[in-house]
Motif scaffolding. Sequence first.
Motif, mmCIF file in Angstrom:
data_model
loop_
_atom_site.group_PDB
_atom_site.id
_atom_site.type_symbol
_atom_site.label_atom_id
_atom_site.label_comp_id
_atom_site.label_asym_id
_atom_site.label_seq_id
_atom_site.Cartn_x
_atom_site.Cartn_y
_atom_site.Cartn_z
ATOM 1 N N VAL A 25 -46.816 102.255 14.506
ATOM 2 C CA VAL A 25 -46.779 101.612 15.816
ATOM 3 C C VAL A 25 -45.792 102.392 16.678
ATOM 4 C CG1 VAL A 25 -46.459 99.464 17.097
ATOM 5 C CG2 VAL A 25 -47.138 99.383 14.692
ATOM 6 N N ASP A 26 -46.294 102.983 17.743
ATOM 7 C CA ASP A 26 -45.467 103.722 18.704
ATOM 8 C C ASP A 26 -45.611 103.003 20.030
ATOM 9 O OD1 ASP A 26 -44.201 105.468 20.392
ATOM 10 O OD2 ASP A 26 -45.222 107.269 19.671
ATOM 11 N N ALA A 27 -44.730 102.029 20.256
ATOM 12 C CA ALA A 27 -44.853 101.178 21.437
ATOM 13 C C ALA A 27 -43.450 100.779 21.910
ATOM 14 C CB ALA A 27 -45.663 99.928 21.111
ATOM 15 N N PRO A 28 -43.121 101.009 23.175
ATOM 16 C CA PRO A 28 -41.768 100.721 23.681
ATOM 17 C C PRO A 28 -41.442 99.237 23.626
ATOM 18 C CG PRO A 28 -43.257 101.221 25.490
ATOM 19 C CD PRO A 28 -44.014 101.510 24.233
ATOM 20 N N ILE A 29 -40.179 98.948 23.341
ATOM 21 C CA ILE A 29 -39.716 97.565 23.227
ATOM 22 C C ILE A 29 -38.610 97.309 24.236
ATOM 23 C CG2 ILE A 29 -38.484 95.921 21.747
ATOM 24 C CD1 ILE A 29 -39.988 97.045 19.367
ATOM 25 N N GLY A 30 -38.695 96.169 24.910
ATOM 26 C CA GLY A 30 -37.664 95.754 25.854
ATOM 27 C C GLY A 30 -37.617 94.240 25.922
ATOM 28 N N ARG A 31 -36.813 93.725 26.830
ATOM 29 C CA ARG A 31 -36.731 92.275 27.010
ATOM 30 C C ARG A 31 -38.078 91.716 27.444
ATOM 31 N NH1 ARG A 31 -32.225 89.782 24.848
ATOM 32 N NH2 ARG A 31 -30.340 90.942 25.372
ATOM 33 N N HIS A 32 -38.409 90.555 26.910
ATOM 34 C CA HIS A 32 -39.618 89.873 27.335
ATOM 35 C C HIS A 32 -39.481 89.533 28.827
ATOM 36 C CE1 HIS A 32 -42.728 86.777 27.626
ATOM 37 N NE2 HIS A 32 -43.189 87.196 26.463
ATOM 38 N N ALA A 85 -39.910 103.072 20.739
ATOM 39 C CA ALA A 85 -39.768 102.418 19.435
ATOM 40 C C ALA A 85 -40.930 102.836 18.542
ATOM 41 C CB ALA A 85 -39.729 100.896 19.599
ATOM 42 N N VAL A 86 -40.594 103.278 17.332
ATOM 43 C CA VAL A 86 -41.618 103.751 16.394
ATOM 44 C C VAL A 86 -41.371 103.122 15.025
ATOM 45 C CG1 VAL A 86 -42.675 105.751 15.279
ATOM 46 C CG2 VAL A 86 -41.812 105.951 17.635
ATOM 47 N N THR A 87 -42.407 102.485 14.487
ATOM 48 C CA THR A 87 -42.365 101.890 13.153
ATOM 49 C C THR A 87 -43.528 102.425 12.333
ATOM 50 O OG1 THR A 87 -41.431 99.836 14.057
ATOM 51 C CG2 THR A 87 -42.360 99.739 11.835
ATOM 52 N N HIS A 88 -43.234 102.953 11.146
ATOM 53 C CA HIS A 88 -44.275 103.377 10.212
ATOM 54 C C HIS A 88 -44.422 102.291 9.153
ATOM 55 C CE1 HIS A 88 -43.932 107.404 11.979
ATOM 56 N NE2 HIS A 88 -42.623 107.264 11.856
ATOM 57 N N GLN A 125 -37.270 95.049 16.014
ATOM 58 C CA GLN A 125 -38.357 96.029 16.106
ATOM 59 C C GLN A 125 -39.537 95.738 15.189
ATOM 60 O OE1 GLN A 125 -37.379 100.227 16.495
ATOM 61 N NE2 GLN A 125 -39.012 100.775 15.077
ATOM 62 N N ILE A 126 -39.287 95.562 13.890
ATOM 63 C CA ILE A 126 -40.396 95.333 12.959
ATOM 64 C C ILE A 126 -41.118 94.032 13.291
ATOM 65 C CG2 ILE A 126 -40.961 94.827 10.545
ATOM 66 C CD1 ILE A 126 -38.730 96.789 9.752
ATOM 67 N N ARG A 127 -40.365 93.009 13.609
ATOM 68 C CA ARG A 127 -40.958 91.710 13.924
ATOM 69 C C ARG A 127 -41.865 91.811 15.150
ATOM 70 N NH1 ARG A 127 -35.731 88.034 14.348
ATOM 71 N NH2 ARG A 127 -37.283 86.386 14.708
ATOM 72 N N VAL A 128 -41.390 92.515 16.173
ATOM 73 C CA VAL A 128 -42.168 92.668 17.406
ATOM 74 C C VAL A 128 -43.378 93.564 17.177
ATOM 75 C CG1 VAL A 128 -42.112 93.602 19.759
ATOM 76 C CG2 VAL A 128 -40.200 92.241 18.920
ATOM 77 N N HIS A 129 -43.179 94.692 16.506
ATOM 78 C CA HIS A 129 -44.277 95.631 16.312
ATOM 79 C C HIS A 129 -45.398 95.048 15.452
ATOM 80 C CE1 HIS A 129 -42.468 99.796 17.520
ATOM 81 N NE2 HIS A 129 -42.933 99.112 18.539
ATOM 82 N N LEU A 130 -45.054 94.373 14.361
ATOM 83 C CA LEU A 130 -46.110 93.810 13.516
ATOM 84 C C LEU A 130 -46.813 92.644 14.211
ATOM 85 C CD1 LEU A 130 -44.763 93.986 9.854
ATOM 86 C CD2 LEU A 130 -46.219 95.586 11.088
#
Length: 319
Positions: free
Chosen positions: A184-191, A207-210, A234-239
Amino acid sequence: MPQILEAQQRVPVSLAGVRLDQAAAELFADHSRERLKGWIKQGALTVDGLAGKPKDKVAGGEWLRLVAELEDDTRFEAEDIPLDVVHEDDEVLVINKPAGLVVHPAAGNPDGTLLNALLYHCPTLAMVPRAGIVHRLDKDTTGLMVVAKTLTAQTALVDQLQTRTVSREYDAVSVGVMTAGGTVDAPIGRHPKDRKRQAVTANGKPAVTHYRVVERFRAHTHVRCRLETGRTHQIRVHLAHQRFPLIGDPVYGGRLKLPPGASEGLKDLLRGFPRQALHARKLAFDHPASGERVEFRAALPDDLLMLIDYLRDDREAML
């Protein structure tokens, strides 16, 4: 006696136009922005040898020099809270954090935190910013954290985190059956609407999670995640973004889903699982003193082992 802190960094062109205190926070990341702002006001942090103001804009190419007295930080009390110490030497401390332990005091958690425990375990950490904490785990995430016991070690570890040479691997149990791993290669910021949440958002930070599948169950997946970056949640948001939220996640988990025909025991466990099913299982970094690559592992805690056993039994019962 106070320690004298000396450091120097050149402002990259990429920071041109940002405030001096923001640039300093990027370049001296082992110190809080508030502390750096105070040093700017005191003249302890200069720009090309001249005093400045926190709101001054940098152009890029300037030299920021920091010469400051680092006083004993007595804001927080040392507390006798047990720590599961995996490794300790003169430079670093590696601990296996339990669920329920907040890492740093904040509103709503003024004490009883990992920081308070660290100050009791090693009183000299009062001389290191944030008691040597260089990265965090959420309150209900278990597993490995490294703590710097000296300023030199802290700077080295922060540098490694910024250059992404610290390896962090997590075990998670997600809702839904993954067909394969991925990235998952997706930027993370405040909701945009809920400031207490993070979200995948166009103006967020990279943000990158493999992730890869460890074991599939009837309606869930044991997955192993490796962080390339270290954004909040990060992991919680990406998954969750991939539609595979973590079991027990109170913020990103969505609606409870029970496997059809599941036993009452599994249903009760899924309904009542008290935290996000996430564990920092492996941590590797270059030792600040020797430069040698070191690696540490922490076995799955009992609650995740029980969860996986129930999910495995449920799968086998339906074969």
